[in-house]
Motif scaffolding. Sequence first.
Motif, PDB file in Angstrom:
ATOM      1  N   THR A 151       0.651  -1.173  -0.057  1.00 41.23           N
ATOM      2  CA  THR A 151      -0.024  -0.020   0.124  1.00 41.23           C
ATOM      3  C   THR A 151       0.764   1.463   0.148  1.00 41.23           C
ATOM      4  OG1 THR A 151      -1.853  -1.149   1.076  1.00 41.23           O
ATOM      5  CG2 THR A 151      -1.751   1.212   1.366  1.00 41.23           C
ATOM      6  N   ALA A 163     -14.368  -1.427   2.918  1.00 33.91           N
ATOM      7  CA  ALA A 163     -13.431  -1.037   4.130  1.00 33.91           C
ATOM      8  C   ALA A 163     -12.193  -1.577   3.774  1.00 33.91           C
ATOM      9  CB  ALA A 163     -14.259  -1.701   5.534  1.00 33.91           C
ATOM     10  N   HIS A 164     -11.771  -2.561   3.320  1.00 38.69           N
ATOM     11  CA  HIS A 164     -10.547  -3.306   3.458  1.00 38.69           C
ATOM     12  C   HIS A 164      -9.833  -2.954   2.108  1.00 38.69           C
ATOM     13  CE1 HIS A 164     -11.094  -4.966   7.166  1.00 38.69           C
ATOM     14  NE2 HIS A 164     -12.468  -5.454   6.889  1.00 38.69           N
ATOM     15  N   SER A 165     -10.274  -2.401   1.224  1.00 37.00           N
ATOM     16  CA  SER A 165      -9.459  -2.245  -0.300  1.00 37.00           C
ATOM     17  C   SER A 165      -8.495  -1.208  -0.051  1.00 37.00           C
ATOM     18  CB  SER A 165     -10.447  -2.001  -1.360  1.00 37.00           C
ATOM     19  OG  SER A 165     -11.127  -0.667  -1.112  1.00 37.00           O
ATOM     20  N   ARG A 166      -7.512  -1.163  -1.083  1.00 29.85           N
ATOM     21  CA  ARG A 166      -6.413  -0.424  -0.936  1.00 29.85           C
ATOM     22  C   ARG A 166      -6.591   0.855  -1.502  1.00 29.85           C
ATOM     23  NH1 ARG A 166      -3.098  -4.127  -2.753  1.00 29.85           N
ATOM     24  NH2 ARG A 166      -2.155  -4.393  -0.817  1.00 29.85           N
ATOM     25  N   THR A 179      -9.702   2.381  -1.043  1.00 29.87           N
ATOM     26  CA  THR A 179     -10.249   3.004  -0.007  1.00 29.87           C
ATOM     27  C   THR A 179      -9.287   4.069   0.625  1.00 29.87           C
ATOM     28  OG1 THR A 179     -11.893   1.454   0.204  1.00 29.87           O
ATOM     29  CG2 THR A 179     -11.604   2.936   2.195  1.00 29.87           C
ATOM     30  N   LYS A 180      -8.158   3.515   1.011  1.00 31.44           N
ATOM     31  CA  LYS A 180      -6.963   4.249   1.568  1.00 31.44           C
ATOM     32  C   LYS A 180      -6.471   5.324   0.838  1.00 31.44           C
ATOM     33  CE  LYS A 180      -5.373   0.356   4.159  1.00 31.44           C
ATOM     34  NZ  LYS A 180      -6.329  -0.780   3.713  1.00 31.44           N
ATOM     35  N   TYR A 204     -17.865   3.675   1.838  1.00 31.65           N
ATOM     36  CA  TYR A 204     -16.570   3.805   0.965  1.00 31.65           C
ATOM     37  C   TYR A 204     -16.955   4.052  -0.515  1.00 31.65           C
ATOM     38  CZ  TYR A 204     -15.771   1.238   5.414  1.00 31.65           C
ATOM     39  OH  TYR A 204     -16.036   1.034   6.834  1.00 31.65           O
ATOM     40  N   ALA A 254     -12.510  -9.325  -1.981  1.00 26.40           N
ATOM     41  CA  ALA A 254     -12.885  -8.109  -1.495  1.00 26.40           C
ATOM     42  C   ALA A 254     -14.339  -8.275  -1.110  1.00 26.40           C
ATOM     43  CB  ALA A 254     -12.544  -7.107  -2.511  1.00 26.40           C
ATOM     44  N   GLU A 262     -14.578 -10.202   2.268  1.00 24.95           N
ATOM     45  CA  GLU A 262     -14.200  -9.449   3.402  1.00 24.95           C
ATOM     46  C   GLU A 262     -14.929  -8.537   3.621  1.00 24.95           C
ATOM     47  OE1 GLU A 262     -11.438 -10.018   5.211  1.00 24.95           O
ATOM     48  OE2 GLU A 262     -10.904 -11.801   3.957  1.00 24.95           O
ATOM     49  N   SER A 263     -15.776  -7.649   2.840  1.00 24.90           N
ATOM     50  CA  SER A 263     -16.725  -6.831   3.252  1.00 24.90           C
ATOM     51  C   SER A 263     -17.929  -7.562   4.076  1.00 24.90           C
ATOM     52  CB  SER A 263     -17.357  -5.989   1.951  1.00 24.90           C
ATOM     53  OG  SER A 263     -18.335  -5.216   2.120  1.00 24.90           O
ATOM     54  N   ALA A 280     -17.212  -8.401   7.787  1.00 26.33           N
ATOM     55  CA  ALA A 280     -17.130  -7.369   8.517  1.00 26.33           C
ATOM     56  C   ALA A 280     -18.346  -6.533   8.607  1.00 26.33           C
ATOM     57  CB  ALA A 280     -15.764  -6.595   8.223  1.00 26.33           C
TER      58      ALA A 280
END
Length: 428
Positions: free
Chosen positions: A85, A108-111, A113-114, A145, A189, A192-193, A196
């Motif tokens: 990342t 939430a956990h995707s690159r 998003t950061k 997101y 992906a 994972e969403s 969570a």
Amino acid sequence: MNLQKAGSHIVALTLASGMAEQHEVFYFNHGEQLVDAGMIESYLSPKVRLLDMTVFPVLNRVLWKMNGLFKRLTGYAGFHEACKTLIFFYVLIRHKIDLVHGHEILVAHSRLTKVARFLSVPVVITDHNGYTMLLKVGDTSFYPYANKAKAIVAVSEYTARVLREGNTHDDSAQLRAYGEKVLATDHKAEYESLKAKRPAAPAERLRTPVTTIYNGVVRHQQPLPDASAVRLALGIPADALVFGMIARGTEQKGWRFALAAYLELKRRYPQRHLVWLCMGEGSCIDEIKAELGSQHPDIIFVGSVDDPHYYMSVCDVGLVPSSFSEGLPLSIVEFFEHQVPVIASDLCGIPEIITPADNEPGGFLIEMEEDSTPRVSSLLHHMEQYVNNPSLLAQHGKAALLIRCRFDMEQFIASHEQLYTKVLAATK
């Protein structure tokens, strides 16, 4: 996510290549260990600079060693991913990227998003039905997101409508159970969403504008192969009716439904030369091959192919019996280029290709079960129609060739360029 064979990956590669004719384009591959070199050679222009962790070989080796050390000492195995990342951030800053177009969804956990959270670079994403899959299993936690994107590209009017309405209008316990199974095995992906999953705030809705852009599909650059020569090379009788299928070897792509229908068709028409030509690789195909052994020489497995047109040239009918969810399958358009009609699941955006409102149909739609799997009896019925009615086969083939024109690259690239210009103007 990676550069293994998948329709969404090919769309991303061809889009990057088309944009690179007029702009500077970089392609960042998140899964540097999962690369299909043949796919890159076929679809990525040398004008596009491909970037991943292997561009920094010494650093990459050091980070992998540190990842192993952290895992032994603490049990934490995500150090390399975290560093990836940071490398992605470095690439965006180093090359002064004006806009990022992601072909993974923002969750939430995707690159991405950061990126959307910490950098001012505008992000556009294409939803290859990732959000639609989440909505089908009742997950709306992605809204905060998705709203960080400046625009969402929907690959069909169906996808656009679902995103705008926030509802697929499909709601059954069977569908949700099957959908969660598909997400767990095929879509990292999205799964994972789902794991969570947190309910979106009551007032949260999708605010990001949605634009429909049908997938562009590159036409075969060489003269189309001579079908009789290819049939001879594959050992296919000249008078055989050939059903073709190309897809990843996963359960969700419908290999077992196609197998059941094909075997029953053979039983009903024992005197007719029939062939099922299978293009693709994966666990489901491996299992079917092991089960069949050498009993059915008319079922031909050719594995993963870099030039599907070579094999499609011998096909009379294409099969796309997918389950649960689909974007806009490129294989349908590729079959159409050979005047090959397609029998495909009545699912998501597929009807917009097979039975467009202003055109003769280019094939048949398979009725679906309550859990959103294809009804084998419906698939078999449509296969029988082509066996018994050669004139209908030819009629649908001619219509298929006309429909194919809607998916040419020129409009696909132009539509994205217009969208990027609009997004950049709005962010200044």
